[in-house]
Design an enzyme around this catalytic site. Sequence first.
Site, PDB file in Angstrom:
ATOM      1  CG  ASP A  34     108.172 -38.574  67.620  1.00 55.34           C
ATOM      2  OD1 ASP A  34     108.327 -37.369  67.334  1.00 55.34           O
ATOM      3  OD2 ASP A  34     107.104 -39.195  67.513  1.00 55.34           O
ATOM      4  CE1 TYR A  37     110.767 -31.507  71.639  1.00 56.93           C
ATOM      5  CE2 TYR A  37     109.259 -33.025  72.723  1.00 56.93           C
ATOM      6  CZ  TYR A  37     109.657 -31.735  72.441  1.00 56.93           C
ATOM      7  OH  TYR A  37     108.967 -30.673  72.959  1.00 56.93           O
ATOM      8  CG  ASP A  38     109.246 -38.761  73.402  1.00 60.58           C
ATOM      9  OD1 ASP A  38     108.851 -37.588  73.267  1.00 60.58           O
ATOM     10  OD2 ASP A  38     108.615 -39.751  72.990  1.00 60.58           O
ATOM     11  CB  SER A  83      99.792 -32.617  77.306  1.00 60.23           C
ATOM     12  OG  SER A  83     100.504 -33.545  76.547  1.00 60.23           O
ATOM     13  CG  LEU A  84      96.857 -37.717  77.243  1.00 58.83           C
ATOM     14  CD1 LEU A  84      96.612 -38.805  76.213  1.00 58.83           C
ATOM     15  CD2 LEU A  84      95.965 -37.923  78.452  1.00 58.83           C
ATOM     16  CD  GLU A 112      89.507 -43.372  73.357  1.00 58.45           C
ATOM     17  OE1 GLU A 112      90.260 -42.391  73.182  1.00 58.45           O
ATOM     18  OE2 GLU A 112      88.323 -43.263  73.716  1.00 58.45           O
ATOM     19  CE  LYS A 114     100.034 -39.635  72.722  1.00 61.36           C
ATOM     20  NZ  LYS A 114     100.181 -38.660  71.683  1.00 61.36           N
ATOM     21  CG  ASP A 116     101.681 -38.455  65.403  1.00 57.44           C
ATOM     22  OD1 ASP A 116     101.620 -37.473  66.157  1.00 57.44           O
ATOM     23  OD2 ASP A 116     102.721 -38.828  64.837  1.00 57.44           O
ATOM     24  NE  ARG A 135      98.069 -29.433  73.044  1.00 54.46           N
ATOM     25  CZ  ARG A 135      98.740 -30.537  73.256  1.00 54.46           C
ATOM     26  NH1 ARG A 135      98.235 -31.471  74.015  1.00 54.46           N
ATOM     27  NH2 ARG A 135      99.897 -30.744  72.677  1.00 54.46           N
ATOM     28  CD  GLU A 171      95.394 -35.492  67.812  1.00 49.06           C
ATOM     29  OE1 GLU A 171      94.792 -35.166  68.857  1.00 49.06           O
ATOM     30  OE2 GLU A 171      96.623 -35.490  67.716  1.00 49.06           O
ATOM     31  CE1 TYR A 223      91.565 -36.338  71.997  1.00 51.24           C
ATOM     32  CE2 TYR A 223      91.967 -37.231  69.814  1.00 51.24           C
ATOM     33  CZ  TYR A 223      92.276 -36.332  70.820  1.00 51.24           C
ATOM     34  OH  TYR A 223      93.281 -35.425  70.639  1.00 51.24           O
ATOM     35  CE  LYS A 287      91.051 -40.940  76.083  1.00 51.15           C
ATOM     36  NZ  LYS A 287      90.211 -40.414  75.003  1.00 51.15           N
ATOM     37  CE  LYS A 311     104.988 -40.594  71.443  1.00 50.05           C
ATOM     38  NZ  LYS A 311     105.594 -39.301  71.167  1.00 50.05           N
ATOM     39  CB  CYS A 405     121.366 -30.538  34.157  1.00 50.50           C
ATOM     40  SG  CYS A 405     120.542 -32.137  33.949  1.00 50.50           S
ATOM     41  CB  CYS A 408     121.456 -32.227  29.639  1.00 50.80           C
ATOM     42  SG  CYS A 408     120.840 -30.783  30.517  1.00 50.80           S
ATOM     43  CB  CYS A 423     117.602 -29.567  34.420  1.00 53.22           C
ATOM     44  SG  CYS A 423     118.015 -29.615  32.674  1.00 53.22           S
ATOM     45  CB  CYS A 428     117.288 -32.162  30.071  1.00 52.86           C
ATOM     46  SG  CYS A 428     118.067 -33.290  31.239  1.00 52.86           S
TER      47      CYS A 428
END
Length: 711
Positions: A34, A37-38, A83-84, A112, A114, A116, A135, A171, A223, A287, A311, A405, A408, A423, A428
């Site tokens: 995450d 990505y952010d 989105s937010l 509130e 968030k 996931d 969405r 959600e 929500y 909010k 976040k 394996c 064995c 296997c 075994c």
Amino acid sequence: MDKAKAKARIAELRALIEKANHDYYDLHQPTVGDRDYDMWERELLKLESDFPEFATADSPVRNVAGGLSEGFAKVTHDPPMQSLDKTHAKGELAEFDAFVRKTVEGFTYLVEPKIDGISLSLRYSGGRLVRAATRGNGLVGDDITANASTIATIPKTLPPDAPRELEVRGEAYMTREGFVELNARQEAAGLETFANPRNACAGSLKQLDSRVTAERPLDVVVYNAGGVGCDGFASHSEMIVAFAKWGFPVAPWSKSCKTMDEVFAAIDELQSLRHTFRFEIDGAVIKIDERRFYEVLGATAHGPRWARAYKYAPERAETTVEAITVQVGRTGILTPVAELKPVPLAGSVISRATLHNADQIARQDIRVGDHIWLVKAGDVIPAVDSVIPEKRTGAEKVFVMPTACPVCGGEVARLEGEVATRCVNPACPAQLCRRLEHFASRNALDLKALGGKIADIFVAKGVVKDPLDLFDLDYDALASLNIGDDESPRKFGLNAQNLRKAVSDAKSLPLERWLFAVGIPQVGVTVAKDIAAEHEKFSDLKDSPVLKNVIENDAKKGKERKILAIKVEAAKAVLSFFSSEYGSAFLDRMLSLGIDPLRGARAAVATEGPLVGAGCVLTGTLSRPRGEYAALIEKAGGIVQSAVTSKTKYLIAGANVGATKTEKARALGTEVIDEARLLELLGSTPSGKAEPPAEEAKSAPAAPVQGDLFG
Ligand code: IVH
């Protein structure tokens, strides 16, 4: 940065983000953390604003990610599902506050969790659920009505005081506990596991066959207002109270705040509570409570200006992969495991993490020697979040799945439709060790003297070649077995007699415990109970018409199958076990040992108490797990049944129980009671007063209860 460099970096970031979006939203298999990505997203936003000549309309930061899937009808969102804007820094929240104060006055904040999960729109018409949609890209989502309808806590009809035309948004999530169980089941069946509850939820909602969704532990929290029926509320908090009154699960925690200091304190309090929720949260949503300010505050391209997401830093730790070893499980599955440089993470020191299968390792490109970010999936299972490629030296080694394996030396194979390598040698020793350990485990035959290490020794020394050998052992000789090593020998000693007694007691354990003990893939504790409830004795499982029926009905009727709680895959697995050479020999041997466990041969049912002899059936959505109530009922002398019969005294009906079900029960002379009445009845238990539901259980959205049987 000069123009040429900026252009190249923008292209690079877009490619990274688009690939990450594809892995996350389409494949439900994230390949980056995450945080990374952010960071990419922020860097790209910044570059696009510094160099607007390179900003294009199709940039991934200008489009809400969260792809649309093939095979689903499309739904247009009116208004769009936004989105937010999100932040990781409290300083940025102060900027948000400054903007709000500049624009409006006399407002209150609401903090509130968030959640996931997967955002969802639920549309009601004439008081009935008519459509559920994801969405998607915010403007258009996937119609997943059939799948969402299988979520027990989503009201299918609304009470008369709710608007007939209504859309609410919220959600969907997979419970943490359910996620851990689902992954264990997937892994045992050789199937792909999910990286986290959110991905498991997404994968479950995007099933083309809603029967699969029905078997997944999903829930929702609402929500937000949708486009219809939510106009009359002065404040967000009043609206949430109304949603709850109309039967929607809402967040179990929220805080009203006047000042930013209160907001910060609420954010910290929420963070300290994050592990107590049934869902994962990745932050807080702040909010404005008074809805009259929403219009003047307006919106950005990303989301409304009356709300902001904060976040939390992910709980993760950096460490290195020192080796990748391969374990052989009880069904022969080869599981690669990362041996890590020990590192503390969220309350424990972690030195190993499962890597699930070869595909997963390739997808995440995890190499021996890599620096990695470690997380706890679903808060419990150590998992590699992502590799830190910048730290590579070039000395890292790519992992190759063994072609034999590792225990064995026998053949391994990858079966069609499975991601697991197995296997295939039933003899075994590694498989036998784990089967034996499972056979003796607490929920199976509960042979306390026989844990994992002793199982390994018994197999290595040839004491046991099959779990049933325990019923044919010379326990006197076993007392002198060396369970230490040559240098420091140690005798099994008195444990031999303890084991003899436990083994002998195990003969009279009920069917469900034996069925679980056998270790058939797909057959966990709950499934074993559900199957046992429909059979008289162990030997009835072979060629069971009930199980065959489950499979046939599934092929024929689809959703109607829910009459029995037995899962189709489990029914198939049980039948296939008993028709296998090993399974049929196992049953023959049990019978020749004089063991044919019976349903309900429970020793634990109390012979006195307020519910003595009373048949009880639990149904609907209850605020505590069914197992917990079942234990309380049995402690009070009651008999937990899976189906209402003429012997059922009480039907304990949780939320969302249809009238047909209760009427049917009443027709059989059964008293229909609610949870509160049950707790009242249990309250007079001599063996101890029943505790009221725990704080969280009381306010949290109730757990869907598995298994509504009407035989
Ligand atoms: S309010 C205009 N409240 O977080 C969107 N969203 O990253 C207003 N989310 O799209 C949404 N918990 O899917 C809101 N308590 C909560 C939430 C929440 C999770 C999700 C939602 C949103 C995403 C933004």
